[in-house]
Design a protein around this motif. Structure first.
Motif, short mmCIF file in Angstrom:
data_model
loop_
_atom_site.label_atom_id
_atom_site.label_comp_id
_atom_site.label_asym_id
_atom_site.label_seq_id
_atom_site.Cartn_x
_atom_site.Cartn_y
_atom_site.Cartn_z
N ARG A 1 0.83 -1.21 0.00
CA ARG A 1 0.00 0.00 0.00
C ARG A 1 0.86 1.26 0.00
N ASP A 2 1.92 1.25 0.80
CA ASP A 2 2.82 2.40 0.88
C ASP A 2 3.51 2.66 -0.46
N THR B 1 0.95 4.07 -2.98
CA THR B 1 0.57 5.45 -2.66
C THR B 1 1.71 6.42 -2.96
N ARG B 2 2.93 6.05 -2.63
CA ARG B 2 4.07 6.92 -2.93
C ARG B 2 4.26 7.09 -4.44
N TYR C 1 -2.72 -0.44 -8.20
CA TYR C 1 -3.86 -0.40 -7.28
C TYR C 1 -4.81 -1.56 -7.54
N ASN D 1 -8.22 5.88 -4.48
CA ASN D 1 -6.97 6.17 -5.18
C ASN D 1 -6.97 5.58 -6.58
N GLU E 1 -10.02 3.32 0.84
CA GLU E 1 -9.04 4.35 0.50
C GLU E 1 -8.32 4.00 -0.80
N MET E 2 -7.95 2.74 -0.94
CA MET E 2 -7.24 2.30 -2.14
C MET E 2 -8.18 2.31 -3.36
N HIS F 1 1.93 6.87 -6.65
CA HIS F 1 0.81 7.70 -7.12
C HIS F 1 1.13 9.18 -6.90
#
Length: 130
Positions: free
Chosen positions: A6-7, A10-11, A32, A51, A47-48, A13
């Motif tokens: 996930r980290d 997100t980074r 994702y 995103n 949340e994902m 993205h």
């Protein structure tokens, strides 16, 4: 493993969004999708999903973004978030229909999504004049 994945997603993205790097955003969206397939029961799922939908919109994959926003609405924790996700899905499907290269199947699916979501929005907010 789930937190690390996930980290990283997100980074990536955030980095590709800041750089306005379309091909990188497309890979982020694919990342994702892979995350959501592997960690379907994660507490961070919603949340994902948000995103993912944002990444798909950024890469002009509007039909897929509409479907992703439908998933966000289905898993939303409250009525306000679900309503917002439904409206975003309708907007994404409308944008998809503007694409002359959209396949007949995706065109039909976009119209069906708009109809179904529109009915749900009307049912959820019968007194709203908008």
């Amino acid at each position: 493993m789930e937190n690390y994945t996930r980290d990283v997603a997100t980074r990536a993205h955030l980095a590709s969004k800041d750089a306005k790097d379309g091909p990188a955003l497309a890979k982020v969206a694919d990342g994702y999708q892979a995350y959501l397939e592997r960690f379907a029961e994660s507490p961070s799922r919603n949340e994902m999903e948000v995103n993912l939908a944002e990444a798909l919109i950024s890469t002009r994959r509007h039909h897929e973004a509409g479907r992703a926003y439908e998933d966000v609405a289905m898993h939303a924790g409250n009525a306000k978030d679900a309503s917002e996700a439904r409206q975003n899905a309708i907007a994404a499907y409308q944008k998809a229909l503007e694409d002359s290269g959209l396949s007949r199947l995706h065109r039909a699916m976009s119209w069906a999504g708009i109809r179904a979501l529109g009915r749900q929005v009307i049912t959820d907010t019968p007194t709203d004049n908008a």
